[in-house]
Scaffold this motif. Sequence first.
Motif, mmCIF file in Angstrom:
data_model
loop_
_atom_site.group_PDB
_atom_site.id
_atom_site.type_symbol
_atom_site.label_atom_id
_atom_site.label_comp_id
_atom_site.label_asym_id
_atom_site.label_seq_id
_atom_site.Cartn_x
_atom_site.Cartn_y
_atom_site.Cartn_z
ATOM 1 N N VAL A 130 32.676 50.669 39.248
ATOM 2 C CA VAL A 130 33.461 49.570 39.811
ATOM 3 C C VAL A 130 34.912 50.004 40.001
ATOM 4 C CG1 VAL A 130 34.385 47.268 39.331
ATOM 5 C CG2 VAL A 130 31.954 47.752 38.955
ATOM 6 N N ALA A 131 35.470 50.692 39.013
ATOM 7 C CA ALA A 131 36.846 51.194 39.149
ATOM 8 C C ALA A 131 36.942 52.180 40.301
ATOM 9 C CB ALA A 131 37.291 51.852 37.840
ATOM 10 N N GLY A 132 35.906 53.013 40.480
ATOM 11 C CA GLY A 132 35.905 53.974 41.576
ATOM 12 C C GLY A 132 35.925 53.300 42.928
ATOM 13 N N VAL A 133 35.152 52.229 43.075
ATOM 14 C CA VAL A 133 35.139 51.504 44.348
ATOM 15 C C VAL A 133 36.461 50.800 44.583
ATOM 16 C CG1 VAL A 133 34.120 49.532 45.555
ATOM 17 C CG2 VAL A 133 32.640 51.264 44.531
ATOM 18 N N ARG A 134 37.004 50.206 43.548
ATOM 19 C CA ARG A 134 38.291 49.511 43.715
ATOM 20 C C ARG A 134 39.400 50.494 44.097
ATOM 21 N NH1 ARG A 134 37.906 45.303 38.533
ATOM 22 N NH2 ARG A 134 36.315 43.939 39.466
ATOM 23 N N ALA A 135 39.377 51.678 43.490
ATOM 24 C CA ALA A 135 40.361 52.700 43.868
ATOM 25 C C ALA A 135 40.147 53.152 45.310
ATOM 26 C CB ALA A 135 40.258 53.888 42.918
ATOM 27 N N PHE A 136 38.898 53.274 45.710
ATOM 28 C CA PHE A 136 38.565 53.648 47.085
ATOM 29 C C PHE A 136 39.086 52.592 48.054
ATOM 30 C CE2 PHE A 136 34.697 55.200 49.817
ATOM 31 C CZ PHE A 136 35.575 55.805 50.705
#
Length: 226
Positions: A130-136
């Motif tokens: 989830v953090a990876g998608v939000r950063a993306f």
Amino acid sequence: MVIIVLVRHGESTANVGGVLAGRTPGVVLTEAGRTQARGLGGVFPCREVTELRYSPLERCAQTTGELLEGITAARITEAPEFLEVDYGRWSGRTIPELAKLPEWEIVQQRPSQVAFPDGERLADAAARAVAGVRAFVADLQDSGAEAPVGVVVAHGDIIKAVLADALGMPLDDFQRIAVAPGSFSQIVYPSPGPGTGAPTVTAMSVTAPTPRGARTGEAGTLGGGV
């Protein structure tokens, strides 16, 4: 507004064997899996994307290569934040075998409490995805593109966790989602600012027609459904 398209890798040798692959080396796409991934380009929601990020595992790299026969990406990046869950000692074992373990009920009913032996907590894997998608999403918002589209090529449980977050579901309910091999799901993230609303899931587990027919994913399994 940012569009994120989540792609699950095509059918793998582990999927065919009913095995929980995890990060086991040597798991690759079957010929049917390559066909699924290649065909996905024909039903993809857009032909040109701003950036594609993919899990470093071989089956996701292969899926990326096949998908790029049908779409183009201005930037392609290996992204370890989207690695498969580390299932530890469960990796390489069959789903029917694992389903006999007493811990299986926790996987089904309280996945947020699961810590795989010598592996990863499912809650930690979900959080990094989830953090990876939000950063993306944030990177795409800062990219200067007029209507940025990002693609994530990853794994079943990783995609299910991201979809559950976008739907406002607790992780303990994420087993209600199934994601087929060789499918895409789509989330629209609103522009930042007050009153912009929540993410919207606009497609889930969409597959291209194949000689073997569409697959929807299986209920009640790890890995998003084999």
